[in-house]
Write an enzyme that holds these catalytic residues in place. Sequence first.
Site, short mmCIF file in Angstrom:
data_model
loop_
_atom_site.label_atom_id
_atom_site.label_comp_id
_atom_site.label_asym_id
_atom_site.label_seq_id
_atom_site.Cartn_x
_atom_site.Cartn_y
_atom_site.Cartn_z
CB CYS A 188 96.52 57.29 -85.34
SG CYS A 188 96.81 56.89 -83.62
CB CYS A 367 98.48 60.33 -79.47
SG CYS A 367 99.14 58.89 -80.26
#
Length: 446
Positions: A188, A367
Site C-alpha cells: 500500500c 489505492c
Amino acid sequence: MVVLRILYRNFRISERRFSATSVNRDKYSCKILVVGGGAGGCSTAAKFARTLKKNELIVLEPSEYHYYQPLFTIIGGGTSTIQEARRKESDVLPKNCTWIKDKAALYDPDKSFVTTEKGDVIEYDYMLIAVGLELRYDLIPGLQEALDKSSNVCSIYSPKYAPQVFEVLKNLKDGAAHFTFPNSPVKCPGAPQKICYISDHYLRKQNRRDNVNITYNTSLPVIFGVKKYADALWKLCKSRNIDVNLRTNLVNVNSVNNEATFQNLDNPDEKKTVKFSMLHVVPPMATPLSLSSNKKISNEAGFVNVHKHTLQHIVYPNIFSIGDCASTPNSKTAAAAAAQTEVVFRNLSAVMNGQSLPLSYDGYASCPLVTGYDKCILAEFDYNLNPLETFPFDQDKELRSMYILKKIFMPQLYWNLMLNGYWNGPALFRRIMHLQFMDKKPPAKS
Ligand code: UQ1
C-alpha cells in the site's frame, strides 16, 4: 485398536513418522498447498475449496488472527478500532481446507515439498505462494526501541502499533511532525501519505495546525507513481502547507533526543538530523527469508519469480504466486490481490487440467487515498501506470462518496465476499459503467 489407529491417521491426513532422534514429524500431502492465509491466500483457497476435498487443500499459516490491513490508516486517525480490523484466522479460512498453523521454513520446488518451522513436511502437486511482505522495523537503528518506549514515534503498518498513532496525534501540540516512506518496496504505497493527510486534518479540527510543521519524507522520486493522481496530491500538499522531501530516507531514530536522521538518496553522504515532536514511520519491508534466500523460487529482490500476466512461476509450472510477495510490478494492495485471485484460480485450474492458461492480469491496483476524515481520492491504475477507473467520472478529486466506499463499504466487501472467493476486483463494474462490453485484456502467455 487397529480401527482406531486408522481413524486417527485419516483424521490427521498424515503419516506420523518417528525419526532416529525421536522428533515427531508429520508428513502431509495434498493437491494444492497455499502458503499464507492473508488476503490473497485466503481468497484463492476459498475458490478451490468449493471443488477440492478438505484433505486435498492445505493452507499453511502461522497467525492466530487475520487483519484487514486497509483499515489501519483509519485506526491511526482514531475513527476505527483494531478489533474491527481483526478476525480469527480459523473464522476466515474456508471450512473445507486443512489449516496447518505453522510457517514455511524451506521450499524444495524440484521435489515439490515444503518443510515447516516445526519440522513437518508438506508434499504438494501444486503450490500457491501468498506469504506477503514482512515489516522490518529492525532495519532502522533505534526505531524498534522508539516504537516500544517512546510516546511520539508511531506506525500504522503493524496491528501492534497502529492504535498508538492516534494517541501520539492527540498529544501533539506543536513542533515538527515527520512522516516517512522507506527505501524498499512496500505494501500500500499510498498509506504513508494517507496518515499524513489525516494528521493534518485532525490538527486543523483541533485548531493546532498553525503550531505544527508537517513534512512528508519519501524515498521515492515522485509523490505518486501515476501522474494524474500525483498532480492532485501536489496541489493538496501545497494548499495544506505540507512540505514534501523526495529521495529522503529515514536511517536513524534517536528517541531520547527526539531526533530523526535522513539520508539524501541522490547523494548518500548527505545526512540531515531533525528534531521531531511526532514521527510516523513506515518500515522497510521484505519477503520472508525462507523465500528471498531460495533462488530457485525468488528473483534478485526476493519476490516469487512469476510471469506478470499469468502469475505462474517462470520455471516451475506447478507454482503460482499472488499478492505482495509476487514479482509482479504492480502496486501491492488488497485490491490488486483481489484482481489476481480469479487469474490464479482459473490459470492454476487450467494447469491441473492440462489446458492452456485462460486469464491475464493487467496489473490493476487501487489505492483509496484518504485525504482526511471525510474525503478520499480513489486512484486506480494498471501496469503502465495509466488510470483504470471504475466510475464514469474523473477520480482525481477528493470525494466524500469515495471515503464512504473505503471506510464502510470495502471492509464489508472484504470480509463477506473477497475472503469467500466471490470478489475479483471491480473490472466487471468498470466495463458496465463505461459501457465497455468488449474484453480488451492482452492474451495470456505461459
Ligand atoms: C477493491 O477491489 C479492494 O479489494 C478488496 C479494495 O481493498 C480493500 C479497495 O480498497 C478498492 C477500492 C477496491 C476496488 C473496488 C471498487 C468498487 C472501485
